[in-house]
Design an enzyme around this catalytic site. Sequence first.
Site, PDB file in Angstrom:
ATOM      1  N   ASP A  14      26.920  49.328  26.943  1.00  8.34           N
ATOM      2  CA  ASP A  14      28.085  50.150  27.300  1.00  8.34           C
ATOM      3  C   ASP A  14      27.849  50.985  28.553  1.00  8.34           C
ATOM      4  OD1 ASP A  14      29.486  49.198  25.148  1.00  8.34           O
ATOM      5  OD2 ASP A  14      29.098  50.928  23.860  1.00  8.34           O
ATOM      6  N   ARG A  94      24.526  64.602  20.314  1.00  8.84           N
ATOM      7  CA  ARG A  94      25.511  64.536  21.396  1.00  8.84           C
ATOM      8  C   ARG A  94      25.709  65.833  22.175  1.00  8.84           C
ATOM      9  NH1 ARG A  94      24.040  59.699  21.609  1.00  8.84           N
ATOM     10  NH2 ARG A  94      25.450  58.083  20.900  1.00  8.84           N
ATOM     11  N   ASP A 123      31.973  59.706  19.449  1.00  8.83           N
ATOM     12  CA  ASP A 123      31.158  60.217  20.547  1.00  8.83           C
ATOM     13  C   ASP A 123      31.978  60.682  21.742  1.00  8.83           C
ATOM     14  OD1 ASP A 123      28.775  60.044  19.220  1.00  8.83           O
ATOM     15  OD2 ASP A 123      28.304  58.032  19.950  1.00  8.83           O
ATOM     16  N   SER A 172      25.231  47.296  18.489  1.00 12.06           N
ATOM     17  CA  SER A 172      25.181  48.509  19.302  1.00 12.06           C
ATOM     18  C   SER A 172      24.308  49.492  18.547  1.00 12.06           C
ATOM     19  CB  SER A 172      26.602  49.060  19.479  1.00 12.06           C
ATOM     20  OG  SER A 172      26.531  50.383  19.921  1.00 12.06           O
TER      21      SER A 172
END
Length: 388
Positions: A14, A94, A123, A172
């Site tokens: 990504d 995050r 996210d 992922s």
Amino acid sequence: MPKKVVLSYSGGLDTSICIPLLKERYEYDQVITVAVDVGQSRSEIKEAEEKASKLSDKHYTLDAREEFVQDYLFPLIKANGDYEGYVLGTAITRPLIAKKVVDIANEEGADALAHGCTGKGNDQLRFDVVFRTTNLDVVAPLRDLDKTREWEIEYAINHDIPVPATKSKPWSIDENIWSRSIEGGMLDDPFYAQPEEIFRWTTAPEKAPDVAEVIEIGFEKGIPISLKGKKMDGFSLIEKLNKIGGKHGVGRSDIMEDRVLGLKMRESYEHPAATILLEAHRDLEKLVLTRAELKFKAMVDDMWGELAYQGLVDDPLMADLNAFIDKTQERVTGFVKARLFKGNSRVVARRSPNALSFEGSLNQKSAEGYSKFYGLQARIFQNLIKRF
Ligand code: ARG
């Protein structure tokens, strides 16, 4: 003036395709990549650096491991942090990663901040909420484009970007010292059983050692400080516990997760240390906190987990909750023994100088008076009150 954008970079598919996308479709002249080290594998960090050296104009790797453990994981342990009962791994990194990216953008005098999140996940919100504390533009190429993972793989191949994800294994993966999460491809189908190959940290429980291992963890004020009698810093302790727990197949999950946007999605995780430490910590709290405290704290913990999952760690409520939690943790000191065996971790012993367990002698006869009133209303309701 050349236009500069700072991209939060992991080296995965990504974020890698975001580099050419930011240039081709958004006309940024310079893409600066930032990888934040929160304890993911060394090879992942190296891979990000190698790819960045080919793809981006400038790259930073920032070591935030110590900060991650001290400022995020220790409060999480004290709060028994989970979301819907499962590990809070990705979520908790995050805000820290986003803040580090903002720092670099300020240093570099950048025009914009970018992340590689899609429009389906959590996210994007966790990054955006921090990015929007600045006046810089916020760019999310994959959210704008709304393409499939297959399209991304194709795009990467056409742009000469090496990708570990293939069309047959399109996982992922997000990794940090606390957890590894795996999604994508066939895993999106909740009825597709997890293939063994998605796991890296944990042995399949059936292949784990036939002999159980009992380990002792020491806590001081809610924080783990020793393992098997050896004092250790937080990062090393978690790292070691991931190894030991992983060997015994502890800490795999396969769950249906309610994302912030409301989407119900399947997620797979592995997190040996998190499972062991949270069980041990919860158990020690049961020894030293009162019944009323435990009941109230469960509500506080639940709210804490909710905010952490949503990436709203800067909501003042988070600090309010932490103030209460820290007060309770003053007494959460002691030792817990956990038995690891074929996929399970079970607390088998605990002790603390602050234990509230009753070990004295009492006059049992005195309980009789209490017992006479016990359930009185039900007896009245059932018309069973004969003799008081
Ligand atoms: N669904 C989880 C969360 O929102 C994890 C997402 C992690 N991403 C991944 N590529 N596995 O916290």
